[in-house]
Design a protein around this motif. Structure first.
Motif, PDB file in Angstrom:
ATOM      1  N   ASN A   1       0.841  -1.212   0.000  1.00 49.73           N
ATOM      2  CA  ASN A   1       0.000   0.000   0.000  1.00 49.73           C
ATOM      3  C   ASN A   1       0.869   1.252   0.000  1.00 49.73           C
ATOM      4  O   ASN A   1       0.926   2.009   0.976  1.00 49.73           O
ATOM      5  N   GLY A   2       1.566   1.450  -1.129  1.00 55.13           N
ATOM      6  CA  GLY A   2       2.533   2.537  -1.197  1.00 55.13           C
ATOM      7  C   GLY A   2       2.283   3.525  -2.322  1.00 55.13           C
ATOM      8  O   GLY A   2       1.290   3.446  -3.055  1.00 55.13           O
ATOM      9  N   ARG A   3       3.240   4.445  -2.450  1.00 55.60           N
ATOM     10  CA  ARG A   3       3.178   5.501  -3.460  1.00 55.60           C
ATOM     11  C   ARG A   3       4.596   5.765  -3.957  1.00 55.60           C
ATOM     12  O   ARG A   3       5.533   5.828  -3.166  1.00 55.60           O
ATOM     13  N   ILE A   4       4.732   5.934  -5.275  1.00 56.07           N
ATOM     14  CA  ILE A   4       6.026   6.211  -5.900  1.00 56.07           C
ATOM     15  C   ILE A   4       5.928   7.518  -6.672  1.00 56.07           C
ATOM     16  O   ILE A   4       4.965   7.741  -7.403  1.00 56.07           O
ATOM     17  N   THR A   5       6.939   8.362  -6.552  1.00 52.75           N
ATOM     18  CA  THR A   5       6.970   9.598  -7.328  1.00 52.75           C
ATOM     19  C   THR A   5       8.400  10.112  -7.401  1.00 52.75           C
ATOM     20  O   THR A   5       9.257   9.733  -6.593  1.00 52.75           O
ATOM     21  N   THR A   6       8.670  10.972  -8.378  1.00 54.92           N
ATOM     22  CA  THR A   6       9.924  11.702  -8.434  1.00 54.92           C
ATOM     23  C   THR A   6       9.705  13.174  -8.088  1.00 54.92           C
ATOM     24  O   THR A   6      10.639  13.971  -8.170  1.00 54.92           O
ATOM     25  N   CYS A   7       8.481  13.531  -7.692  1.00 56.24           N
ATOM     26  CA  CYS A   7       8.152  14.890  -7.263  1.00 56.24           C
ATOM     27  C   CYS A   7       8.377  14.981  -5.751  1.00 56.24           C
ATOM     28  O   CYS A   7       7.862  14.165  -4.988  1.00 56.24           O
ATOM     29  N   ASP A   8       9.149  15.984  -5.309  1.00 58.97           N
ATOM     30  CA  ASP A   8       9.522  16.069  -3.902  1.00 58.97           C
ATOM     31  C   ASP A   8       8.544  16.884  -3.054  1.00 58.97           C
ATOM     32  O   ASP A   8       8.837  17.197  -1.891  1.00 58.97           O
ATOM     33  N   LEU A   9       7.373  17.225  -3.586  1.00 60.16           N
ATOM     34  CA  LEU A   9       6.389  17.972  -2.815  1.00 60.16           C
ATOM     35  C   LEU A   9       5.641  17.059  -1.858  1.00 60.16           C
ATOM     36  O   LEU A   9       5.525  15.847  -2.071  1.00 60.16           O
ATOM     37  N   GLU A  10       5.119  17.629  -0.746  1.00 58.28           N
ATOM     38  CA  GLU A  10       4.350  16.845   0.217  1.00 58.28           C
ATOM     39  C   GLU A  10       3.120  16.230  -0.460  1.00 58.28           C
ATOM     40  O   GLU A  10       2.754  15.082  -0.207  1.00 58.28           O
ATOM     41  N   LYS A  11       2.454  17.013  -1.319  1.00 59.63           N
ATOM     42  CA  LYS A  11       1.368  16.510  -2.151  1.00 59.63           C
ATOM     43  C   LYS A  11       1.861  16.545  -3.599  1.00 59.63           C
ATOM     44  O   LYS A  11       1.742  17.559  -4.281  1.00 59.63           O
ATOM     45  N   PRO A  12       2.441  15.445  -4.086  1.00 61.04           N
ATOM     46  CA  PRO A  12       3.086  15.448  -5.408  1.00 61.04           C
ATOM     47  C   PRO A  12       2.095  15.694  -6.539  1.00 61.04           C
ATOM     48  O   PRO A  12       0.920  15.331  -6.457  1.00 61.04           O
ATOM     49  N   HIS A  13       2.598  16.306  -7.611  1.00 63.38           N
ATOM     50  CA  HIS A  13       1.766  16.579  -8.787  1.00 63.38           C
ATOM     51  C   HIS A  13       1.373  15.288  -9.506  1.00 63.38           C
ATOM     52  O   HIS A  13       0.333  15.235 -10.170  1.00 63.38           O
ATOM     53  N   TYR A  14       2.192  14.253  -9.390  1.00 58.65           N
ATOM     54  CA  TYR A  14       1.947  12.983 -10.064  1.00 58.65           C
ATOM     55  C   TYR A  14       2.551  11.873  -9.209  1.00 58.65           C
ATOM     56  O   TYR A  14       3.540  12.076  -8.495  1.00 58.65           O
ATOM     57  N   TYR A  15       1.961  10.692  -9.260  1.00 63.07           N
ATOM     58  CA  TYR A  15       2.507   9.560  -8.513  1.00 63.07           C
ATOM     59  C   TYR A  15       1.835   8.265  -8.949  1.00 63.07           C
ATOM     60  O   TYR A  15       0.787   8.272  -9.607  1.00 63.07           O
ATOM     61  N   LEU A  16       2.457   7.166  -8.594  1.00 60.92           N
ATOM     62  CA  LEU A  16       1.911   5.838  -8.798  1.00 60.92           C
ATOM     63  C   LEU A  16       1.451   5.291  -7.447  1.00 60.92           C
ATOM     64  O   LEU A  16       2.251   5.211  -6.504  1.00 60.92           O
ATOM     65  N   ALA A  17       0.180   4.944  -7.334  1.00 58.76           N
ATOM     66  CA  ALA A  17      -0.353   4.301  -6.134  1.00 58.76           C
ATOM     67  C   ALA A  17      -0.327   2.790  -6.356  1.00 58.76           C
ATOM     68  O   ALA A  17      -0.852   2.303  -7.362  1.00 58.76           O
ATOM     69  N   VAL A  18       0.293   2.049  -5.433  1.00 55.31           N
ATOM     70  CA  VAL A  18       0.493   0.620  -5.639  1.00 55.31           C
ATOM     71  C   VAL A  18       0.001  -0.166  -4.432  1.00 55.31           C
ATOM     72  O   VAL A  18       0.030   0.303  -3.302  1.00 55.31           O
ATOM     73  N   LYS A  19      -0.473  -1.383  -4.698  1.00 50.23           N
ATOM     74  CA  LYS A  19      -0.853  -2.303  -3.627  1.00 50.23           C
ATOM     75  C   LYS A  19       0.362  -3.047  -3.098  1.00 50.23           C
ATOM     76  O   LYS A  19       0.475  -3.332  -1.910  1.00 50.23           O
ATOM     77  N   GLU A  20       1.280  -3.399  -4.014  1.00 45.10           N
ATOM     78  CA  GLU A  20       2.473  -4.140  -3.606  1.00 45.10           C
ATOM     79  C   GLU A  20       3.624  -3.782  -4.525  1.00 45.10           C
ATOM     80  O   GLU A  20       3.447  -3.613  -5.735  1.00 45.10           O
ATOM     81  N   LEU A  21       4.813  -3.647  -3.937  1.00 44.35           N
ATOM     82  CA  LEU A  21       5.985  -3.249  -4.703  1.00 44.35           C
ATOM     83  C   LEU A  21       7.203  -3.982  -4.153  1.00 44.35           C
ATOM     84  O   LEU A  21       7.396  -4.066  -2.944  1.00 44.35           O
ATOM     85  N   GLU A  22       8.034  -4.495  -5.069  1.00 42.27           N
ATOM     86  CA  GLU A  22       9.306  -5.077  -4.688  1.00 42.27           C
ATOM     87  C   GLU A  22      10.420  -4.211  -5.274  1.00 42.27           C
ATOM     88  O   GLU A  22      10.452  -3.967  -6.479  1.00 42.27           O
ATOM     89  N   LEU A  23      11.316  -3.744  -4.407  1.00 38.30           N
ATOM     90  CA  LEU A  23      12.416  -2.891  -4.826  1.00 38.30           C
ATOM     91  C   LEU A  23      13.718  -3.674  -4.782  1.00 38.30           C
ATOM     92  O   LEU A  23      14.105  -4.201  -3.742  1.00 38.30           O
ATOM     93  N   PHE A  24      14.377  -3.758  -5.963  1.00 39.38           N
ATOM     94  CA  PHE A  24      15.710  -4.325  -6.059  1.00 39.38           C
ATOM     95  C   PHE A  24      16.657  -3.143  -6.286  1.00 39.38           C
ATOM     96  O   PHE A  24      16.731  -2.622  -7.402  1.00 39.38           O
ATOM     97  N   PRO A  25      17.357  -2.667  -5.249  1.00 39.18           N
ATOM     98  CA  PRO A  25      18.147  -1.430  -5.364  1.00 39.18           C
ATOM     99  C   PRO A  25      19.100  -1.458  -6.547  1.00 39.18           C
ATOM    100  O   PRO A  25      19.734  -2.471  -6.837  1.00 39.18           O
ATOM    101  N   ASN A  26      19.167  -0.318  -7.246  1.00 43.66           N
ATOM    102  CA  ASN A  26      20.034  -0.120  -8.419  1.00 43.66           C
ATOM    103  C   ASN A  26      19.695  -1.060  -9.573  1.00 43.66           C
ATOM    104  O   ASN A  26      20.500  -1.254 -10.474  1.00 43.66           O
ATOM    105  N   ASP A  27      18.481  -1.642  -9.549  1.00 44.27           N
ATOM    106  CA  ASP A  27      18.104  -2.565 -10.615  1.00 44.27           C
ATOM    107  C   ASP A  27      16.709  -2.247 -11.130  1.00 44.27           C
ATOM    108  O   ASP A  27      16.552  -1.619 -12.187  1.00 44.27           O
ATOM    109  N   LYS A  28      15.657  -2.630 -10.393  1.00 39.84           N
ATOM    110  CA  LYS A  28      14.303  -2.445 -10.906  1.00 39.84           C
ATOM    111  C   LYS A  28      13.287  -2.440  -9.780  1.00 39.84           C
ATOM    112  O   LYS A  28      13.558  -2.847  -8.647  1.00 39.84           O
TER     113      LYS A  28
END
Length: 290
Positions: free
Chosen positions: A100-127
């Motif tokens: 239950n997360g959110r991904i964005t490259t906008c650094d605002l508290e309320k970002p202009h755009y983002y991806l809302a996700v139920k589940e995410l796996e992060l492989f650092p420096n990969d994908k």
């Protein structure tokens, strides 16, 4: 009798590759398990997680983080990636699983755009492997995907290019550019491109990422617009291989439009030892047409 360390205030716990800070900690010396609360920060390599509660096993390198915000550095990106999640599960292999997360490259508290996700796996420096994701512009949901793969190690523009784009240009006319990602396994995955242009017709292609323990890793991309006045085709092939003191890198690009053709092929083989450093370079360039 269980040995329990209790700390309060500016608490810091450091291991070989992990630094944990917080306002309050309970650490079982016997089991290596700790509970940290209040302004908790966990740093591993260049990645940083911040939250309110952390349950972590120092011995196993595993844990669970609640109410988390994260800053992920991508080596080739123009800026960091910001993550927020209700829960983050930390695995010993260095991966993170966000729920239950959110991904964005906008650094605002309320970002202009983002991806809302139920589940995410992060492989650092990969994908990033994302499941059940919705793309928002402000508070408006625009697109939904059941499954996405986002390349963290590439430029942020490559990551955002997975999203559909609608627009107009003088050469292409009105267009809709769409991308569909696929995942065979962790060594073979990519994107299928399908575009529609009012002036050029249809365009299609693919980008494939591959990796092999012996043969190395690389990326192959091809795109074709068969109609229009001339027809266009472009292809790129990049590959990297290393074995012991040897390293080989090749980058190749080909572009054609009607009778015009451009090619840029570059390769480099290097040998590096304690006493020897040598390299062999090869380059071929071609520019035919107007």
């Amino acid at each position: 009798v269980q040995k329990l360390f209790v700390g309060e205030g500016d608490v810091q716990i450091a291991t070989e590759d992990t630094l944990i800070t917080g306002d309050y900690v309970e650490w079982s010396i016997d089991t290596g398990e700790l509970v940290v609360s209040g302004n908790v920060v966990l740093k591993q390599s260049e990645n940083e997680l911040a939250g309110e509660y952390l349950f972590y096993s120092v011995n196993r390198g595993e844990g669970e983080f609640l109410d988390v915000s994260a800053l992920v550095e991508a080596p080739k990106a123009e800026g960091p990636i910001f993550l927020r999640s209700e829960t983050v599960v930390i695995s010993r292999d260095g991966t993170y699983r966000l729920l239950n997360g959110r991904i964005t490259t906008c650094d605002l508290e309320k970002p202009h755009y983002y991806l809302a996700v139920k589940e995410l796996e992060l492989f650092p420096n990969d994908k990033l492997i994302v499941r059940n994701v919705t793309y928002y512009e402000g508070s408006i949901p625009l697109f939904y995907w059941p499954y996405l793969i986002l390349p963290v190690g590439e430029n942020i523009a490559d990551m955002l290019s997975l999203l559909p784009v609608v627009g107009y240009s003088n050469n292409e006319g009105f267009y809709v550019k769409t991308n569909f990602d696929y995942y065979l396994n962790e060594n073979h995955y990519g994107v299928v491109h399908l575009d529609l242009y009012s002036k050029l017709g249809v365009g299609y292609g693919f980008t494939h990422n591959y990796s092999h323990s012996w043969l190395g890793k690389g990326k192959l991309r091809a795109f074709h617009i068969p109609f229009g006045d001339q027809g266009k085709f472009s292809a790129n092939f990049n590959h990297e291989w290393s074995q012991g003191p040897w390293r080989f890198v090749t980058t190749n690009a080909l572009d054609t439009a009607g009778n015009d053709r451009k090619a840029d092929l570059r390769s480099r083989l290097t040998l590096t030892t304690a006493s020897v450093s040598a390299s062999l370079n090869g380059t071929y360039q071609e520019n035919l047409g107007s």
